[in-house]
Scaffold this motif. Structure first.
Motif, PDB file in Angstrom:
ATOM      1  N   SER A 154       0.868  -1.321  -0.075  1.00 40.93           N
ATOM      2  CA  SER A 154       0.082   0.014   0.155  1.00 40.93           C
ATOM      3  C   SER A 154       0.882   1.346  -0.007  1.00 40.93           C
ATOM      4  CB  SER A 154      -0.865   0.014   1.219  1.00 40.93           C
ATOM      5  OG  SER A 154      -1.718  -1.123   1.406  1.00 40.93           O
ATOM      6  N   ARG A 237     -10.126  -4.348   6.605  1.00 36.76           N
ATOM      7  CA  ARG A 237      -9.618  -3.179   7.269  1.00 36.76           C
ATOM      8  C   ARG A 237     -10.042  -2.658   8.480  1.00 36.76           C
ATOM      9  NH1 ARG A 237      -6.880  -0.741   2.775  1.00 36.76           N
ATOM     10  NH2 ARG A 237      -7.309  -1.768   0.968  1.00 36.76           N
ATOM     11  N   SER A 243      -5.928   1.031   6.612  1.00 35.69           N
ATOM     12  CA  SER A 243      -4.939  -0.076   6.856  1.00 35.69           C
ATOM     13  C   SER A 243      -5.743  -1.374   7.138  1.00 35.69           C
ATOM     14  CB  SER A 243      -4.303   0.362   8.221  1.00 35.69           C
ATOM     15  OG  SER A 243      -3.792   1.737   8.151  1.00 35.69           O
ATOM     16  N   ARG A 348      -1.280  -3.092  14.765  1.00 40.57           N
ATOM     17  CA  ARG A 348      -0.840  -2.001  14.359  1.00 40.57           C
ATOM     18  C   ARG A 348      -0.821  -0.863  15.549  1.00 40.57           C
ATOM     19  NH1 ARG A 348      -0.541  -1.443   8.571  1.00 40.57           N
ATOM     20  NH2 ARG A 348      -1.523  -3.135   7.470  1.00 40.57           N
ATOM     21  N   GLN A 393       5.389   0.355   4.493  1.00 40.48           N
ATOM     22  CA  GLN A 393       4.146   0.363   5.130  1.00 40.48           C
ATOM     23  C   GLN A 393       3.040   1.444   4.448  1.00 40.48           C
ATOM     24  OE1 GLN A 393       4.077  -0.843   8.727  1.00 40.48           O
ATOM     25  NE2 GLN A 393       5.717  -1.691   7.679  1.00 40.48           N
ATOM     26  N   ASP A 394       2.107   1.357   4.928  1.00 38.26           N
ATOM     27  CA  ASP A 394       0.685   2.107   4.485  1.00 38.26           C
ATOM     28  C   ASP A 394       1.063   3.475   4.709  1.00 38.26           C
ATOM     29  OD1 ASP A 394      -0.475   2.692   6.581  1.00 38.26           O
ATOM     30  OD2 ASP A 394      -1.571   0.852   6.344  1.00 38.26           O
ATOM     31  N   SER A 397      -0.270   4.335   9.217  1.00 37.27           N
ATOM     32  CA  SER A 397       0.037   3.252  10.246  1.00 37.27           C
ATOM     33  C   SER A 397       0.899   2.546  10.159  1.00 37.27           C
ATOM     34  CB  SER A 397      -1.248   2.409  10.529  1.00 37.27           C
ATOM     35  OG  SER A 397      -1.275   1.537   9.734  1.00 37.27           O
TER      36      SER A 397
END
Length: 433
Positions: A154, A237, A243, A348, A393-394, A397
């Protein structure tokens, strides 16, 4: 049967153990090519140099090479057709792979056969000061989603609600897009591309109409032109954010929706000409409008799903990758695992940044894994690490740990995760946001 030599790009010890549990593995000998650190948990991808060294290693091997495989996203999935061609092992064509991985080309090809199942889209240059205006001229208006032409996970994906959001996203994109665009362009230079695709290189981005709903992934393969979907995994999600919370298998989608997604999968992969390789396709089902959307196509099995397939079906779906690379129809079992359901959970935190000051000890992890049989806990951080240094990482988060768990029903699976998560203790300093 003679032993088959199979080279695995970026193989680590964890995946070596997985591979050695595949059906027929007693007749396989697995070898690593390209160190895992070069293709995983890094943002530097010298593809040309890696291909040169891999080719030299393989050509110096004194025995027959029966297959070259990989189980990771960029750069591994993108390099494989080039490496296989140089060595002479089976692979789908580079062009068919890029019709999946080049997000703009992929949308153009999808529009040819399934226009009702994809969002409106356009490509743009993030370095163009008139980019937002040009997106509007193409018929896309806020809110929309932006992402690079080629990305991983992501990474560098943003929902745009306002001009300020777009300015922030473009700043991040311009700063980070080169890490993938430059090596991706090296691959594009080796492909036969249409003119309208060649002009949209890896330095470009996509803007797409917002789509959403129940997200899932259809895992499949093509063998000698026969497209075979073999499993659907739900992607769940966290509430109100992009996330991921967990991947759950098997899917809870209605049977008719699963069947339609499998039909669409056969249609698009046949049209692309993808062959003798594994893939997965991410979809949304908008339950309110009863509408299916195709999100994107990936040219590999999802590594995140390996353990949950093993828990439910009895073997990692790397079985598919290895069998295809050997020119064989995959010998993938169905519902022969120790659990009826399984999930990969993402533990997370939603900080802007922080320094990790404490993580669960190895003894604590082992105790938890024993308390919840079948559970695998993989920490992604260590004490002293700054969260912003985590790769892949997105934008919202940080994943501190991955947890793979199995159970006999969905409720028990989620309850067990909640109980376990309460016992994972992390601490942070200098928390921002």
């Amino acid at each position: 049967m003679s032993v088959r030599n199979i080279f695995v790009v970026g193989m680590d010890e964890h995946n070596r153990q997985r591979l050695e549990h595949l059906r027929g593995a007693e007749n396989y000998r697995f070898h690593g090519v390209i160190e895992p650190a070069e293709v995983n948990d890094t943002e530097i991808f010298p593809i040309e140099d890696m291909l040169f060294r891999a080719e030299a290693q393989l050509k110096a091997f004194g025995e027959p090479i029966d297959a070259i495989v990989g189980y990771m996203d960029f750069p591994v999935s993108t390099m494989l057709p080039l490496l296989c061609k140089r060595i002479g092992t089976p692979s789908t064509s580079l062009e068919s792979l890029l019709k999946c991985e080049h997000k703009y080309w992929s949308r153009l090809v999808q529009r040819e056969v399934m226009a009702d199942y994809i969002p409106r889209f356009t490509a743009f240059d993030p370095f163009d000061p008139q980019a937002l205006q040009r997106i509007g001229e193409a018929g896309l208006y806020m809110p929309f989603f932006v992402k690079p032409i080629k990305s991983s996970g992501s990474r560098l994906g943003f929902r745009i609600e306002s001009p300020e959001d777009f300015a922030h996203a473009v700043e991040r994109l311009c700063d980070g897009i080169g890490t993938i665009s430059e090596p991706f362009n090296y691959v594009l230079d080796h492909a036969n591309l249409p003119d309208d695709v060649r002009s949209v290189d890896g330095g470009h981005c996509m803007a797409e109409e917002i789509i959403g709903g129940w997200q899932c992934t259809v895992e499949g393969y093509v063998f000698q032109g026969d497209v075979v979907p073999y499993g659907i995994v739900d992607s769940i999600r966290y509430p109100q954010v992009l996330s991921f919370f967990c991947y759950r298998y098997p899917s809870r989608l209605p049977a008719a929706i699963q069947a339609k997604m499998e039909e669409l999968t056969r249609q698009i992969m046949t049209h692309i000409g993808y062959d003798n390789a594994a893939f997965n396709i991410e979809y949304f089902w908008d339950e309110v409008q009863d509408r299916i959307w195709l999100l994107e196509i990936n040219t590999r099995v999802a590594q995140s799903h390996c353990d949950i397939f093993e828990k439910v079906d009895g073997v990692s779906h790397q079985q598919v990758t290895v069998n295809l690379a050997l020119g064989q129809r995959p010998d993938m079992p169905h519902r022969q695992g120790a659990f009826k359901v399984a999930g990969k959970f993402f533990y997370r935190v939603f900080f802007t940044d922080a320094i990790v000051s404490q993580v669960p000890s190895a003894e604590e992890i082992e105790t938890l894994q024993q308390a919840f049989p079948g559970t695998v806990i993989a920490l992604q951080v260590e004490a002293g690490m700054r969260l912003s240094s985590l790769p892949e990482q997105d934008s919202y988060s940080y994943a501190l740990a991955y947890l793979w768990m199995g159970a006999n029903d969905d409720v028990t699976l989620e309850e067990n995760y909640a109980r376990l998560a309460e016992q994972l203790h992390f601490a942070f300093e200098n928390i921002v946001g």
